[in-house]
Every structure is written in C-alpha cells, then in structure tokens.
Write a protein that holds these residues in place. Structure first.
Motif, PDB file in Angstrom:
ATOM      1  N   LEU A   1     -28.198 -76.939  53.299  1.00 61.84           N
ATOM      2  CA  LEU A   1     -28.331 -78.383  53.111  1.00 61.84           C
ATOM      3  C   LEU A   1     -29.782 -78.723  53.389  1.00 61.84           C
ATOM      4  N   VAL A   2     -30.425 -79.346  52.411  1.00 62.22           N
ATOM      5  CA  VAL A   2     -31.823 -79.731  52.579  1.00 62.22           C
ATOM      6  C   VAL A   2     -31.885 -81.257  52.617  1.00 62.22           C
ATOM      7  N   ALA A   3     -32.339 -81.784  53.738  1.00 62.86           N
ATOM      8  CA  ALA A   3     -32.491 -83.237  53.874  1.00 62.86           C
ATOM      9  C   ALA A   3     -33.893 -83.618  53.425  1.00 62.86           C
ATOM     10  N   ALA A   4     -33.992 -84.476  52.424  1.00 61.12           N
ATOM     11  CA  ALA A   4     -35.308 -84.833  51.883  1.00 61.12           C
ATOM     12  C   ALA A   4     -35.227 -86.181  51.172  1.00 61.12           C
ATOM     13  N   ARG A   5     -36.407 -86.734  50.895  1.00 59.69           N
ATOM     14  CA  ARG A   5     -36.456 -87.928  50.049  1.00 59.69           C
ATOM     15  C   ARG A   5     -36.033 -87.585  48.637  1.00 59.69           C
ATOM     16  N   GLY A   6     -35.427 -88.542  47.963  1.00 59.41           N
ATOM     17  CA  GLY A   6     -35.033 -88.311  46.577  1.00 59.41           C
ATOM     18  C   GLY A   6     -34.825 -89.641  45.876  1.00 59.41           C
ATOM     19  N   ARG A   7     -34.270 -89.574  44.674  1.00 59.36           N
ATOM     20  CA  ARG A   7     -33.986 -90.793  43.920  1.00 59.36           C
ATOM     21  C   ARG A   7     -32.563 -90.688  43.393  1.00 59.36           C
ATOM     22  N   ALA A   8     -31.884 -91.821  43.360  1.00 61.18           N
ATOM     23  CA  ALA A   8     -30.499 -91.806  42.897  1.00 61.18           C
ATOM     24  C   ALA A   8     -30.242 -93.047  42.060  1.00 61.18           C
ATOM     25  N   SER A   9     -29.444 -92.865  41.030  1.00 64.32           N
ATOM     26  CA  SER A   9     -29.102 -93.992  40.171  1.00 64.32           C
ATOM     27  C   SER A   9     -27.859 -94.679  40.736  1.00 64.32           C
ATOM     28  N   LEU A  10     -28.079 -95.508  41.758  1.00 61.42           N
ATOM     29  CA  LEU A  10     -26.943 -96.154  42.415  1.00 61.42           C
ATOM     30  C   LEU A  10     -26.361 -97.249  41.535  1.00 61.42           C
ATOM     31  N   VAL A  11     -27.255 -98.038  40.937  1.00 59.94           N
ATOM     32  CA  VAL A  11     -26.801 -99.209  40.182  1.00 59.94           C
ATOM     33  C   VAL A  11     -26.505 -98.831  38.743  1.00 59.94           C
ATOM     34  N   GLY A  12     -27.318 -97.952  38.181  1.00 59.41           N
ATOM     35  CA  GLY A  12     -27.078 -97.491  36.811  1.00 59.41           C
ATOM     36  C   GLY A  12     -27.616 -98.460  35.772  1.00 59.41           C
ATOM     37  N   GLY A  13     -27.237 -98.244  34.536  1.00 57.52           N
ATOM     38  CA  GLY A  13     -27.680 -99.106  33.452  1.00 57.52           C
ATOM     39  C   GLY A  13     -29.190 -99.135  33.348  1.00 57.52           C
ATOM     40  N   ALA A  14     -29.726-100.322  33.103  1.00 58.65           N
ATOM     41  CA  ALA A  14     -31.162-100.453  32.904  1.00 58.65           C
ATOM     42  C   ALA A  14     -31.910-100.549  34.229  1.00 58.65           C
ATOM     43  N   HIS A  15     -31.168-100.506  35.347  1.00 60.89           N
ATOM     44  CA  HIS A  15     -31.828-100.691  36.633  1.00 60.89           C
ATOM     45  C   HIS A  15     -32.558 -99.434  37.061  1.00 60.89           C
ATOM     46  N   PRO A  16     -33.664 -99.627  37.784  1.00 56.72           N
ATOM     47  CA  PRO A  16     -34.400 -98.442  38.232  1.00 56.72           C
ATOM     48  C   PRO A  16     -33.578 -97.620  39.220  1.00 56.72           C
ATOM     49  N   GLU A  17     -33.947 -96.358  39.330  1.00 58.15           N
ATOM     50  CA  GLU A  17     -33.342 -95.528  40.364  1.00 58.15           C
ATOM     51  C   GLU A  17     -33.765 -96.048  41.731  1.00 58.15           C
ATOM     52  N   THR A  18     -32.967 -95.712  42.721  1.00 59.43           N
ATOM     53  CA  THR A  18     -33.214 -96.151  44.086  1.00 59.43           C
ATOM     54  C   THR A  18     -33.818 -94.988  44.871  1.00 59.43           C
ATOM     55  N   ALA A  19     -34.879 -95.286  45.611  1.00 64.79           N
ATOM     56  CA  ALA A  19     -35.433 -94.255  46.504  1.00 64.79           C
ATOM     57  C   ALA A  19     -34.479 -94.087  47.679  1.00 64.79           C
ATOM     58  N   VAL A  20     -34.029 -92.859  47.904  1.00 60.03           N
ATOM     59  CA  VAL A  20     -33.046 -92.581  48.953  1.00 60.03           C
ATOM     60  C   VAL A  20     -33.516 -91.412  49.799  1.00 60.03           C
ATOM     61  N   TRP A  21     -32.786 -91.133  50.881  1.00 59.41           N
ATOM     62  CA  TRP A  21     -32.892 -89.868  51.585  1.00 59.41           C
ATOM     63  C   TRP A  21     -31.575 -89.165  51.306  1.00 59.41           C
TER      64      TRP A  21
END
Ligand code: C2O
Ligand code: CU
Length: 476
Positions: free
Chosen positions: A42-62
């Motif tokens: 398991l590697v804990a790191a910063r990343g990006r995730a498409s939480l909202v989806g559609g035309a919305h930008p990806e969300t910066a996550v850990w």
C-alpha cells in the motif's frame, strides 16, 4: 439535529449545477488478494480522483495506490495478512486495521503502538486474521485530515463457508466538503466542526464517486457490505421498496433481522452487511434515500432493474452467518466501570482536565479541545490509561453520553457485545467495535479483555477524537 458547515449540504449540488454526468460506473481497482506467501503493498501518496465526474475537474486527494477508496483487500478467515505500507506523503502516517483483533504492535496508533512511518519510509504490518467480516483500514495519524483527503480502503475477510448470493458488493460511503471547483475545502481541524457535529461535508460518494444508479436484476440476491468511511457523517439509508435483512454489524454476524424503522443507520466507521433481495419488476426504479439529518435528506442513488429478470423470485437459502471467534463475556463475573462522555456546544460542561490542569471551556477551546472522557480532554495518542483491565476478565462498560450530540465510540483490539441501551436489554446483543450513542443516551457494552496492550477508546467523529474525545484502556 442541525449541521453547521460553511457550505450548504447537498449531494446533488454538483449534479444540479453541472452538465449531464457520465453514468458510467467508476472503474474499481481489482481487489488485492492476500495469500500466505506474498506481502501486499500500500503506497500512501497524493493523487487525483474523479469524485464528481462529468465535466467537473478531478479532485486532488491523498490515496492508497492511487485510488479512492484504496484497493479492496480480500483474504480468507484464518489467513495471515502481510502489508508493506510505503509513505510517500509529506508527513508521518500509520495504518490502523479498523475492527480487526490484531496484536497491539500491529494496531497502527502513532507513538502508542508504533513509531509513525516517516515520509519516504515504510512499515510492514503482519498478523493473523481470526474473524470473517467487513472491515476497513485507514491512517491514525492526523486522521481528521488524512482520512478526510481520501486515505482509506475496504478489507473483506471471507467466511470459510459463505452464504449463497448472486453478488457480493461493497459500498464504501464517504462524505466530502468540496468547493465549486470540485477541490477539497482545506478547513480541516477548525473549532466550529470540532465542537459541533464534526466535518460533515456536501458531497457523498460511493466507492469514490457520485453514483446515480445501481443496476440490478429481478430475482437477484445481493450481499451488500456498507462501510462508513466519512469523518463525521452518520447515514440512515432507506431502501424504499425493498426489505433488506441485516446479517452483520461491524463485520460480526448478527441474527438476521429487518432494521429498526426500516432504516440502516451507520455512524462514522461502522459497517453493516445486508442481504437485499431484488423483488422489483424488470424495468422498475427505486430511490435509496439518506434521511439521517432532518431537513437535509437527499437521494443517494436509484436502484435500476434491467429488462431481463435473473429468475422469477430471489432464492430462499439461509442467510445467517456462522459465528466468529470472540470469547463470550461472563456477565456474572464481570467488573463494571462507568465511562462518561462530555463536552461540545450545548452540553453544559463547565470545566475539564487537560494535561493535568483544570480548564474552563474557553481555555480548552483555545487549546483545540472540546470533548472529554471521564472529565479529561486528551491531546495526542499517548496517555496514562483511564482503565486497566486484568487480562481474561469480562468487563462491562456503562457508557453515558452526557452531550447534545451523536458519538460513534470505537474500541481498538476487541469487539464487544452491546447488551443494554437506556437500561433495557438489546434484542440482538450485537457484537460491534463501534457503538453509536445518541444524544444523552446510555449503553452498556461487555467484552472479555483478552488482548494485551494499550488500546484506544475514542469517538470516531475524527474531529471529536482530535479535540479530546479519547482515552486509553490497558489490558495487562
Ligand atoms: Cu477506525 Cu481508532 O479507529
Ligand atoms: Cu463524538
């Protein structure tokens, strides 16, 4: 119950404001199978995730391994889990295996059970897994921010003889506080959240994205594993048109039953396993709603029936799970202790001890504290135990919620039976590792203190924990 937060609470805010959402389900990472020869990573790191989806930008996550939630870890009951955790964050971290009865040194509590994992360093967790069930993993270091930014994942321990279902589905529920650009509001740890309801957000995701639909077929039997990974939000799900049966709570088998009031209630960190029989007609559509906070009800998603039935009606096989391996509490020989939870707004608390000094509410708040266990507001993870239990003894804890708020109270290293609520015996004497206390409620829990070490006992509203609502129980 009111929610105070800087942004309006509505899961559909983005849906309403935005263009049409893509209805494609998010691609879930393949489960990580643990076998006896190989360590998982398991590697804990910063990343990006498409939480909202559609035309919305990806969300910066850990995130763990770049996905929110982290990978679903699966193994068989009685197996051994080996996980190498690599920390690629800019701050220390740990991993706690929530609900698993692990040896103390593997419990992932910074400074209390291990040195936190420094940035760039790694740590290997390794332990046997005695009980089947639905669990999860998350950091215990600054968890109000690390979990709140997306570090968590499901951990499923399969029964040796599972019940027969058509599909075994995991829903990890989370609640995010997003800004209009779909980025996480960085107001973590503020005193307004800490002294009220915790960080309740405005966007609810299932397995890391807003879901519109859940596709099913008539006659299908689904085992649905619900995990509440939110910092603070309690869910009360109404499966309108269906009659889900609760078969496990916090991973532990319970006599199958319909939930009280028809609603599945999960406080933060809690899990509920359901068997849901899909009794609707082909083409039918039903809305699942979350009705916990009055005035803030919302639609979680729609259950959508395909045109082709799977079979005429759902199967009728047994749904009760085999019991796990916790020792049965011996109530006649039990030692009994009172544990009072205090503080928060409108709770009437005047003073409390902090760091050995008595302080008034204002002094506490200036130190980031707002809550107490037996009159003490605890900062950090390392404290003299407020209770020391002899190993092997049955212990009954009478919990009093002396506050105006809900608190999901979690004990590490053990599962306990909830034996009474407000003086009355509970119907199912359910095993839990997290008990949701309603405002002013009393509950009695019983367990055999068989796992030696220093164990945290804390509210799993992560802002409450950070603001003092925790203590240490020693089993010696
Ligand atoms: Cu889920 Cu002390 O944690
Ligand atoms: Cu709390």
């Amino acid at each position: 119950m009111t929610i105070r937060s800087s942004v309006p609470v509505s899961r559909r805010a983005f849906v309403l404001a935005g263009a049409a959402l893509s209805l494609a389900p998010g691609l879930a990472a393949a489960p990580l199978r643990a076998d006896d020869t190989r360590a998982l990573r398991l590697v804990a790191a910063r990343g990006r995730a498409s939480l909202v989806g559609g035309a919305h930008p990806e969300t910066a996550v850990w995130a763990y391994n770049g996905t929110v939630p982290g990978p679903e870890i699966r193994l068989r009951q009685g197996g051994r889990l080996r996980v190498v955790v690599e920390n690629k964050l800019d701050e220390e971290t740990t991993v706690h295996w929530h609900g698993l009865r692990v040896p103390n040194a593997m419990d992932g509590v910074p400074h209390l059970t291990q040195k936190p994992i420094a940035p760039g360093a790694s740590f290997t967790y390794e332990f046997d897994v005695p009980d089947a069930g639905t669990y999860w993993y998350h950091p215990h270091q600054r968890s109000f921010e690390q979990v709140g930014r997306g570090l968590y994942g499901p951990l499923i321990v399969e029964e040796r003889e599972p019940i027969a279902v058509d599909r075994d589905v995991t829903w990890v529920l989370d609640d995010w506080r997003l800004l209009a650009d779909a980025q996480i509001s960085d107001d973590f740890g503020n005193m307004m959240d800490a002294s009220h309801n915790g960080r309740v957000g405005n966007t609810v995701t299932i397995n890391g994205r807003i879901r519109e639909t859940f596709d099913v077929r008539s006659g299908e039997r689904i085992r649905l594993r619900l995990i509440n990974a939110a910092n603070a939000r309690t869910f009360a799900l109404d499966f309108n048109g269906h009659a889900p049966q609760v078969i496990a709570l916090d991973g532990q088998p319970v006599e199958p039953h319909a939930p009280a009031d028809g609603r599945i209630v999960l406080g933060a960190a809690m899990r509920v396993d359901l068997v849901v029989d899909m009794t609707g007609k082909p083409g039918a559509r039903f809305t699942v709603r979350d009705t916990f906070y009055r005035g803030l009800e919302y639609q979680l998603l729609d259950i959508v029936y395909g045109a082709e039935p799977l079979r005429g009606q759902p199967p009728e096989g047994p749904i009760a799970l085999a019991p796990n391996t916790m020792p049965e509490p011996d109530l006649k020989a039990a030692e009994r202790h009172e544990v009072a939870f205090g503080g928060g707004m409108m709770g009437g608390m005047m003073t409390a001890m902090m760091g050995g000094r008595r302080m008034d509410m204002r002094g506490l708040m200036q130190n980031g504290m707002a809550w107490t266990v037996n009159g003490v507001a605890a900062k950090g993870h390392v404290h003299d135990p407020f209770l020391t239990l002899a190993r092997g003894r049955t212990c009954v804890l009478a919990l009093h919620n002396d506050t105006a708020w809900h608190h999901p109270i979690h004990l590490h290293g053990h599962s306990f039976r909830v034996i009474r609520r407000n003086g009355a015996p509970t119907r199912y004497r359910e095993w839990q590792d997290t008990v949701l206390l309603n405002p002013r409620e009393r509950a009695e829990i019983a367990f055999v203190a068989d796992n030696p070490g220093d164990w945290m006992f804390h509210c799993h509203i992560l802002e409450h924990q950070a603001a003092g609502m925790m203590g240490v129980i020693r089993v010696a």
